[in-house]
Design a protein around this motif. Structure first.
Motif, PDB file in Angstrom:
ATOM      1  N   TRP A  83       0.842  -1.186   0.000  1.00 16.00           N
ATOM      2  CA  TRP A  83       0.000   0.000   0.000  1.00 16.00           C
ATOM      3  C   TRP A  83       0.880   1.239   0.000  1.00 16.00           C
ATOM      4  N   THR A  84       0.331   2.361  -0.469  1.00 15.87           N
ATOM      5  CA  THR A  84       1.096   3.595  -0.526  1.00 15.87           C
ATOM      6  C   THR A  84       0.155   4.785  -0.631  1.00 15.87           C
ATOM      7  N   THR A  85       0.600   5.926  -0.140  1.00 18.99           N
ATOM      8  CA  THR A  85      -0.137   7.178  -0.339  1.00 18.99           C
ATOM      9  C   THR A  85       0.384   7.943  -1.555  1.00 18.99           C
ATOM     10  N   ASP A  86       1.369   7.386  -2.246  1.00 21.62           N
ATOM     11  CA  ASP A  86       2.002   8.023  -3.406  1.00 21.62           C
ATOM     12  C   ASP A  86       1.547   7.309  -4.672  1.00 21.62           C
ATOM     13  N   LEU A  87       0.590   7.891  -5.386  1.00 20.63           N
ATOM     14  CA  LEU A  87       0.070   7.267  -6.592  1.00 20.63           C
ATOM     15  C   LEU A  87       1.158   7.066  -7.637  1.00 20.63           C
ATOM     16  N   ASN A  88       2.008   8.053  -7.818  1.00 21.44           N
ATOM     17  CA  ASN A  88       3.071   7.932  -8.817  1.00 21.44           C
ATOM     18  C   ASN A  88       3.983   6.746  -8.525  1.00 21.44           C
ATOM     19  N   ALA A  89       4.256   6.512  -7.251  1.00 19.62           N
ATOM     20  CA  ALA A  89       5.088   5.368  -6.888  1.00 19.62           C
ATOM     21  C   ALA A  89       4.387   4.060  -7.244  1.00 19.62           C
TER      22      ALA A  89
END
Length: 392
Positions: free
Chosen positions: A70-76
């Motif tokens: 999971w991540t809060t960074d869409l680009n990542a």
């Protein structure tokens, strides 16, 4: 059995729809059944990357379901080489920008509707996706509901004869939020945040009418904001600037019929339910009629239609509902969201046909936009055909 993995970024999974229908009842359900069976005998296994704005919520959801990515960074998330599909169930105002990023990253697109806040944005997304050579799909879940699948079966089987009219009723009472919490997020009632029942529901009505009956060629609409003040998630009052009720007339051209079918559909978040289901469509034809909801469908054939007589001086003695016949299931109906996910995954992996693409999504946005215009101008508006290529 051999297993093939496919990486999917899920953006907006902390929201009600993204979590319940797309994560839990669709993709996790596919994993629980051991993956999606493919033609070559292998099973497709969705590997999920959750994306959202709240680190706390993402971690809690991931821990609850044994997920690790999971991540809060869409680009990542989009930069990951093990991801092939981007899915979006964010609020409408955030969707177009994220879809553009995913197209630029070369990911296949599957998204909730509406695909953009306006028609120009929705059309541009479809053109960009086509130019990028990616596969793209839009959630059109109501087509997979048992009641509407039975209705579609009746239409395809010629049950109705010449179809005369369609009447739809949708809605329920959404509490204002002061003395009871609202069942829907507050952004739904703020126009600046992409709220409004027209932009939410007219795209649904478009694909239901288009896919089951024929091409929608004209719209006449009236919209209202029935509840002008609501209370948000923090208990603070706010002005409801978006429409919460819409009354639409849609004209449909159906192959083989010389005159258009007229569909009248009422949509409201300010109505108390007195019907069997939250949405019902009555279709009347020369040979028979049907009433379809989310799950059930009832019919009355021409040969069994009674002959009621209008007499306001006497109480009605007929039980009209008992005069209708229940349409049998005849098959098992899986969750509609899951069923469409499976079709889209097969479209990506096995190149199976798939028609519910970003162009279908754009036509839904077009109907909503023209419906709002009709309400503003107080007139009937014809719906032009969308062009895949920009005009010279």
């Amino acid at each position: 059995m051999a297993r093939t993995t496919i990486g999917i970024v899920l953006n907006g999974v902390t929201g009600r729809m993204g979590y319940r229908q797309h994560l839990v009842r669709s993709l996790l359900a596919i994993r629980e059944q051991g993956g999606l069976p493919l033609r070559d005998g292998t099973r497709l296994w969705p590997e999920l990357v959750l994306v959202g704005r709240s680190e706390t919520k993402l971690r809690e959801i991931a821990d609850r379901h044994g997920l690790t990515e999971w991540t809060t960074d869409l680009n990542a998330g989009l930069a990951r080489p093990d991801v092939q599909i981007y899915f979006d169930s964010q609020v409408t105002a955030q969707r177009e920008k994220a879809l553009r990023l995913a197209i630029e990253a070369g990911k296949h697109i599957y998204t909730e509707k509406p695909t953009a806040e306006d028609l120009s944005g929705a059309v541009e997304l479809a053109r960009l996706a086509d130019a990028a050579g990616i596969k793209h799909g839009v959630v059109q879940d109501k087509l997979f509901l048992p009641g509407l699948r039975k209705l579609d079966r009746l239409v395809r089987g010629g049950f109705f004869g010449r179809i005369l009219s369609i009447r739809g009723e949708f809605g329920y009472w959404v509490f204002e939020g002061d003395w009871q919490p609202a069942q829907r997020p507050s952004w739904n009632y703020r126009a600046a945040d992409g709220g409004g029942i027209v932009v939410d529901m007219f795209p649904h009505w478009h694909y239901v009418l288009e896919q089951i009956f024929g091409q929608v060629n004209a719209v006449t609409a009236h919209v209202s904001t029935l509840i002008p003040t609501r209370w948000d998630e923090a208990g603070e009052p706010y002005e409801a600037t978006a429409d919460d009720a819409a009354y639409g007339i849609f004209e449909i051209d159906r192959a083989g019929q010389s005159s258009p079918i007229v569909a009248q559909i009422n949509s409201s978040w300010g109505v108390r339910v007195y019907r069997d289901e939250l949405v019902e469509f009555q279709v009347d034809g020369t040979e028979g009629s049907a009433v379809a909801g989310l799950r059930n469908c009832r019919i009355q054939h021409r040969s069994t239609t009674p002959k009621p007589v209008w007499n306001p001086d006497l109480p009605a003695t007929e039980d009209f509902r008992s005069q209708w016949q229940v349409v049998p299931d005849n098959e098992e109906f899986d969750n509609g969201f899951k069923a469409q996910w499976e079709l889209f995954l097969r479209h990506v992996v096995e190149d199976e046909p798939y028609s519910w693409d970003l162009w279908a999504g754009a036509r839904g946005v077009q109907l909503a936009e023209l419906g709002l215009r009709s309400a503003r101008e107080g007139r009937r508006i014809e719906i032009p055909e969308l062009q895949a290529e920009p005009s010279k």
